[in-house]
Scaffold this motif. Structure first.
Motif, PDB file in Angstrom:
ATOM      1  N   LYS A  44      51.583  27.650  89.386  1.00  0.00           N
ATOM      2  CA  LYS A  44      52.398  26.404  89.819  1.00  0.00           C
ATOM      3  C   LYS A  44      52.528  25.606  88.667  1.00  0.00           C
ATOM      4  O   LYS A  44      53.748  25.046  88.593  1.00  0.00           O
ATOM      5  CB  LYS A  44      51.672  25.682  91.021  1.00  0.00           C
ATOM      6  N   ALA A  45      51.758  25.465  87.797  1.00  0.00           N
ATOM      7  CA  ALA A  45      51.627  24.457  86.627  1.00  0.00           C
ATOM      8  C   ALA A  45      52.785  24.820  85.677  1.00  0.00           C
ATOM      9  O   ALA A  45      53.433  24.272  85.284  1.00  0.00           O
ATOM     10  CB  ALA A  45      50.448  24.452  85.970  1.00  0.00           C
ATOM     11  N   PHE A  46      52.740  26.379  85.600  1.00  0.00           N
ATOM     12  CA  PHE A  46      53.767  26.810  84.702  1.00  0.00           C
ATOM     13  C   PHE A  46      55.171  26.640  85.085  1.00  0.00           C
ATOM     14  O   PHE A  46      56.205  26.236  84.426  1.00  0.00           O
ATOM     15  CB  PHE A  46      53.498  28.286  84.564  1.00  0.00           C
ATOM     16  N   ASP A  47      55.074  26.684  86.247  1.00  0.00           N
ATOM     17  CA  ASP A  47      56.579  26.617  86.993  1.00  0.00           C
ATOM     18  C   ASP A  47      57.240  25.222  87.011  1.00  0.00           C
ATOM     19  O   ASP A  47      58.244  24.976  86.700  1.00  0.00           O
ATOM     20  CB  ASP A  47      56.496  27.182  88.567  1.00  0.00           C
ATOM     21  N   VAL A  48      56.077  24.221  87.202  1.00  0.00           N
ATOM     22  CA  VAL A  48      56.662  22.879  86.989  1.00  0.00           C
ATOM     23  C   VAL A  48      57.077  22.340  85.659  1.00  0.00           C
ATOM     24  O   VAL A  48      58.027  21.876  85.425  1.00  0.00           O
ATOM     25  CB  VAL A  48      55.356  21.814  87.339  1.00  0.00           C
ATOM     26  N   PHE A  49      56.276  22.981  84.636  1.00  0.00           N
ATOM     27  CA  PHE A  49      56.754  22.705  83.261  1.00  0.00           C
ATOM     28  C   PHE A  49      57.971  23.586  82.783  1.00  0.00           C
ATOM     29  O   PHE A  49      59.056  22.968  82.389  1.00  0.00           O
ATOM     30  CB  PHE A  49      55.426  23.530  82.179  1.00  0.00           C
ATOM     31  N   MET A  50      58.296  24.609  83.407  1.00  0.00           N
ATOM     32  CA  MET A  50      59.587  25.423  82.957  1.00  0.00           C
ATOM     33  C   MET A  50      60.809  24.590  83.824  1.00  0.00           C
ATOM     34  O   MET A  50      61.744  24.255  83.454  1.00  0.00           O
ATOM     35  CB  MET A  50      59.407  26.763  83.703  1.00  0.00           C
ATOM     36  N   GLU A  51      60.110  24.064  85.022  1.00  0.00           N
ATOM     37  CA  GLU A  51      61.237  23.176  85.803  1.00  0.00           C
ATOM     38  C   GLU A  51      61.659  21.981  84.697  1.00  0.00           C
ATOM     39  O   GLU A  51      62.718  21.641  84.618  1.00  0.00           O
ATOM     40  CB  GLU A  51      60.791  22.723  87.027  1.00  0.00           C
ATOM     41  N   ARG A  62      63.500  13.682  81.323  1.00  0.00           N
ATOM     42  CA  ARG A  62      62.904  14.922  80.948  1.00  0.00           C
ATOM     43  C   ARG A  62      61.662  14.973  80.157  1.00  0.00           C
ATOM     44  O   ARG A  62      60.753  15.421  80.140  1.00  0.00           O
ATOM     45  CB  ARG A  62      63.921  15.807  79.906  1.00  0.00           C
ATOM     46  N   PRO A  63      61.572  13.969  78.857  1.00  0.00           N
ATOM     47  CA  PRO A  63      60.445  13.996  78.292  1.00  0.00           C
ATOM     48  C   PRO A  63      59.042  13.760  79.006  1.00  0.00           C
ATOM     49  O   PRO A  63      58.137  14.219  78.667  1.00  0.00           O
ATOM     50  CB  PRO A  63      60.838  12.961  77.009  1.00  0.00           C
ATOM     51  N   GLY A  64      59.365  12.750  79.923  1.00  0.00           N
ATOM     52  CA  GLY A  64      58.213  12.332  80.665  1.00  0.00           C
ATOM     53  C   GLY A  64      57.696  13.290  81.485  1.00  0.00           C
ATOM     54  O   GLY A  64      56.534  13.542  81.757  1.00  0.00           O
ATOM     55  N   LYS A  65      58.639  13.995  82.161  1.00  0.00           N
ATOM     56  CA  LYS A  65      58.397  15.214  83.300  1.00  0.00           C
ATOM     57  C   LYS A  65      57.658  16.226  82.235  1.00  0.00           C
ATOM     58  O   LYS A  65      56.801  17.038  82.820  1.00  0.00           O
ATOM     59  CB  LYS A  65      59.574  15.567  83.949  1.00  0.00           C
ATOM     60  N   MET A  66      58.153  16.507  81.064  1.00  0.00           N
ATOM     61  CA  MET A  66      57.566  17.553  80.357  1.00  0.00           C
ATOM     62  C   MET A  66      56.167  17.180  79.895  1.00  0.00           C
ATOM     63  O   MET A  66      55.246  18.021  80.019  1.00  0.00           O
ATOM     64  CB  MET A  66      58.489  17.841  79.141  1.00  0.00           C
ATOM     65  N   GLN A  67      55.955  15.997  79.645  1.00  0.00           N
ATOM     66  CA  GLN A  67      54.565  15.501  79.356  1.00  0.00           C
ATOM     67  C   GLN A  67      53.591  15.543  80.468  1.00  0.00           C
ATOM     68  O   GLN A  67      52.504  16.158  80.153  1.00  0.00           O
ATOM     69  CB  GLN A  67      54.574  14.098  78.584  1.00  0.00           C
ATOM     70  N   GLU A  68      53.874  15.185  81.482  1.00  0.00           N
ATOM     71  CA  GLU A  68      53.030  15.294  82.758  1.00  0.00           C
ATOM     72  C   GLU A  68      52.932  16.788  83.000  1.00  0.00           C
ATOM     73  O   GLU A  68      51.823  17.104  83.399  1.00  0.00           O
ATOM     74  CB  GLU A  68      53.940  14.823  83.723  1.00  0.00           C
ATOM     75  N   ALA A  69      53.941  17.596  82.835  1.00  0.00           N
ATOM     76  CA  ALA A  69      53.524  19.017  83.267  1.00  0.00           C
ATOM     77  C   ALA A  69      52.653  19.787  82.114  1.00  0.00           C
ATOM     78  O   ALA A  69      51.902  20.505  82.340  1.00  0.00           O
ATOM     79  CB  ALA A  69      55.081  19.870  83.238  1.00  0.00           C
ATOM     80  N   LEU A  70      52.940  19.003  81.108  1.00  0.00           N
ATOM     81  CA  LEU A  70      51.907  19.770  80.079  1.00  0.00           C
ATOM     82  C   LEU A  70      50.520  19.418  80.144  1.00  0.00           C
ATOM     83  O   LEU A  70      49.520  20.297  80.045  1.00  0.00           O
ATOM     84  CB  LEU A  70      52.239  19.394  78.517  1.00  0.00           C
ATOM     85  N   VAL A  71      50.163  18.146  80.614  1.00  0.00           N
ATOM     86  CA  VAL A  71      48.862  17.675  80.885  1.00  0.00           C
ATOM     87  C   VAL A  71      48.270  18.643  81.997  1.00  0.00           C
ATOM     88  O   VAL A  71      47.226  18.992  81.963  1.00  0.00           O
ATOM     89  CB  VAL A  71      48.908  16.075  81.175  1.00  0.00           C
TER      90      VAL A  71
END
Length: 159
Positions: A44-51, A62-71
């Motif tokens: 699920k975490a991978f899917d959120v990052f890919m999203e 986009r940058p904020g969502k990517m950072q949240e997903a990476l964390v």
């Protein structure tokens, strides 16, 4: 779990070892359930990052969502590593209680759990490398280092 279970079925088992082995089997069942859960969470975490990555590059979110997903993508394997270390401790404690006929199985379990912890750490490191917040990056790095450090002295003596 299997090796401890085999030991529990042995007629040669010292009765004093039974409670420790029963506790280990129970804990290992819980760890198995936890690993199963974390496998799903990692996907699920991978899917959120890919999203997040699929958002248009000019999307201000986009940058904020990517950072949240990476964390989050770093936190899940960190939990996996911690679970592997805890399971390692359980097997390490149960190994001397088990029968000699399953000693190789217990050692194999120890090796696999060490590998699981280190493999999970690799996923933490790759995600931490993309986190721009130095405090969060340092926190996650520190947590995975301390998790692996718990494993190191316990691994001494594993065949």
């Amino acid at each position: 779990m299997m090796a401890a279970g085999i030991s529990l079925k042995s007629k040669k088992l010292d009765a004093a070892k039974r409670p420790g082995l029963e506790k280990a089997v129970s804990e290992l069942r819980n760890f198995k359930d936890r690993f199963d859960f974390l496998t799903g969470e990692d996907a699920k975490a991978f899917d959120v990052f890919m999203e997040a990555m699929s958002l248009p590059k000019d999307d201000p979110a986009r940058p904020g969502k990517m950072q949240e997903a990476l964390v989050h993508a770093a936190e899940v394997p960190l939990q996996t590593a911690a679970t592997a270390v805890a399971a390692f401790e359980t097997v390490r404690d149960a190994a001397p209680l088990s029968g000699a006929g399953v000693a190789s199985d217990m050692n194999c379990a120890l090796h696999l759990l060490m590998a699981a912890a280190h493999c999970a750490a690799e996923n933490v490191w790759i995600n931490v490398s993309g986190i721009k917040d130095p405090a969060k990056s340092a926190e996650l790095s520190g947590r995975i280092k301390s998790t692996l450090a718990r494993l190191a002295p316990k691994a001494a003596g594993v065949a």
